[in-house]
Enzyme design. Structure first.
Site, short mmCIF file in Angstrom:
data_model
loop_
_atom_site.label_atom_id
_atom_site.label_comp_id
_atom_site.label_asym_id
_atom_site.label_seq_id
_atom_site.Cartn_x
_atom_site.Cartn_y
_atom_site.Cartn_z
N ASP A 1 0.85 -1.19 0.00
CA ASP A 1 0.00 0.00 0.00
C ASP A 1 0.89 1.25 0.00
O ASP A 1 2.09 1.16 0.30
CB ASP A 1 -0.91 0.02 1.24
CG ASP A 1 -2.21 0.76 1.00
OD1 ASP A 1 -2.16 1.99 0.82
OD2 ASP A 1 -3.28 0.12 0.98
N ASP B 1 3.21 2.17 -4.77
CA ASP B 1 2.30 2.99 -5.57
C ASP B 1 2.07 2.19 -6.84
O ASP B 1 2.98 2.05 -7.67
CB ASP B 1 2.94 4.34 -5.88
CG ASP B 1 2.07 5.23 -6.75
OD1 ASP B 1 1.13 4.72 -7.40
OD2 ASP B 1 2.33 6.45 -6.81
N VAL B 2 0.88 1.66 -7.02
CA VAL B 2 0.62 0.72 -8.11
C VAL B 2 0.75 1.35 -9.48
O VAL B 2 0.82 0.64 -10.49
CB VAL B 2 -0.77 0.05 -7.97
CG1 VAL B 2 -0.84 -0.76 -6.69
CG2 VAL B 2 -1.90 1.08 -8.04
N ASN C 1 -5.90 -5.42 -5.93
CA ASN C 1 -7.10 -4.89 -5.29
C ASN C 1 -7.14 -3.36 -5.27
O ASN C 1 -8.23 -2.78 -5.27
CB ASN C 1 -7.19 -5.41 -3.85
CG ASN C 1 -8.19 -4.63 -3.02
OD1 ASN C 1 -9.40 -4.78 -3.17
ND2 ASN C 1 -7.69 -3.76 -2.15
N TYR D 1 -14.80 5.03 -13.73
CA TYR D 1 -14.73 3.80 -12.94
C TYR D 1 -15.18 2.60 -13.75
O TYR D 1 -14.49 1.57 -13.81
CB TYR D 1 -15.58 3.94 -11.68
CG TYR D 1 -15.48 2.77 -10.74
CD1 TYR D 1 -14.31 2.54 -10.01
CD2 TYR D 1 -16.54 1.88 -10.59
CE1 TYR D 1 -14.22 1.46 -9.15
CE2 TYR D 1 -16.45 0.80 -9.73
CZ TYR D 1 -15.29 0.59 -9.01
OH TYR D 1 -15.19 -0.49 -8.17
N LYS E 1 -12.72 -0.46 -14.88
CA LYS E 1 -12.98 -1.82 -14.40
C LYS E 1 -13.34 -2.77 -15.55
O LYS E 1 -13.05 -3.97 -15.49
CB LYS E 1 -14.08 -1.80 -13.35
CG LYS E 1 -13.66 -1.16 -12.03
CD LYS E 1 -12.48 -1.89 -11.40
CE LYS E 1 -12.17 -1.38 -10.01
NZ LYS E 1 -11.05 -2.12 -9.37
N THR F 1 -17.64 -1.43 4.17
CA THR F 1 -16.33 -1.25 4.80
C THR F 1 -16.47 -0.05 5.74
O THR F 1 -17.48 0.67 5.70
CB THR F 1 -15.25 -0.96 3.75
OG1 THR F 1 -15.56 0.29 3.09
CG2 THR F 1 -15.18 -2.08 2.71
#
Length: 255
Positions: free
Chosen positions: A37, A63-64, A90, A155, A159, A192
């Site tokens: 993360d 950092d993806v 994720n 988004y 996705k 969450t």
């Protein structure tokens, strides 16, 4: 217990929310988990939770969206554990935006959600192919890859890209004769702490309207999705390749 015993797993966005639930469950089921993360303190807290219950975990700053970060993360996993068996892509963001959204925001959403999944999958395959063991990549997409709302422009597009990337990567691994499976999960709204805080700040009718969209009669929990990821990460799903696991309380079936 022990459904992923002995496997080395890296979970992105694992410092909170869905990623945290996935990391905790994989560790509970026997995996060593690299908690990846950008949020170091929160990530270290997840590592501590895993270790307090007898699990094995370590934190990896990531950092993806950065290729160099992915290379460094894989080097860390290799140096510490000698292999990688499971990658869970994720990490993601979901800012609201319609067709008038700012182009910079569009690109940011795609950088995190789609580019991050591509870079992770690419680097993971490179490392996984060295072990010769059964490996699994699980990409967290969304039901918004199949349907959309006026404010999910970036988004949904990102996705949907993850959905297509998953299938292409799966076919690549098959063509290369690699024992690496690539699949995706497609959740709908899950409760969450962040989601709960949002609904707590809204009139009760807002939450009820969201619940009413789901034929099952309630919203999902992060653990519902985590169990789907666990199945795809484990050898129980060794004949599952390039597939989509929808976890949505019947929402798509009702459309």
């Amino acid at each position: 217990m022990g459904r992923v015993q002995g496997k080395i797993a890296l979970v992105t966005g694992a410092a909170s929310g869905l990623g945290e639930a996935i990391a905790l469950l994989l560790a509970q089921e026997g995996a060593t988990v690299a908690v990846a993360d950008i949020a170091q303190q929160a990530g270290l807290a997840v590592v501590a939770k895993i270790q307090e219950t007898g699990g094995d975990a370590f934190f990896v700053p990531l950092d993806v969206t950065r290729d160099a970060d992915w290379a460094a993360a894989m080097e860390t996993v290799l140096a510490r554990k000698g292999k990688l068996n499971v990658l869970v892509n994720n990490a993601g963001i979901a800012p609201s935006g319609d067709m008038e959204m700012n182009f910079d925001l569009w690109r940011k959403v795609h950088a995190v959600n789609l580019d991050g999944a591509f870079l992770g999958t690419q680097h993971a395959i490179r490392l996984m192919r060295q072990s010769g063991e059964r490996c699994s990549i699980v990409n967290v997409s969304s039901v918004m890859a199949m349907v959309a709302q006026p404010t999910t422009v970036a988004y949904s597009a990102s996705k949907a890209g993850v959905r297509g990337l998953t299938k292409a990567a799966a076919m690549y691994c098959a063509a290369e004769k690699l024992p690496i499976r690539v699949n995706s999960v497609h959740p709908e709204t899950c409760v969450t702490p962040l989601v709960q805080a949002y609904y707590d700040s809204q009139p009760p009718a807002v939450l009820q309207a969201q619940i009413d969209r789901h034929p099952i009669g309630h919203l999902g929990e992060a653990l519902d999705v985590a169990y789907g990821v666990l199945y795809l990460a484990s050898d129980e799903s060794k004949f599952v390749l390039g597939n989509e696991l929808v976890i949505d309380g019947g929402l798509l079936a009702s459309d």
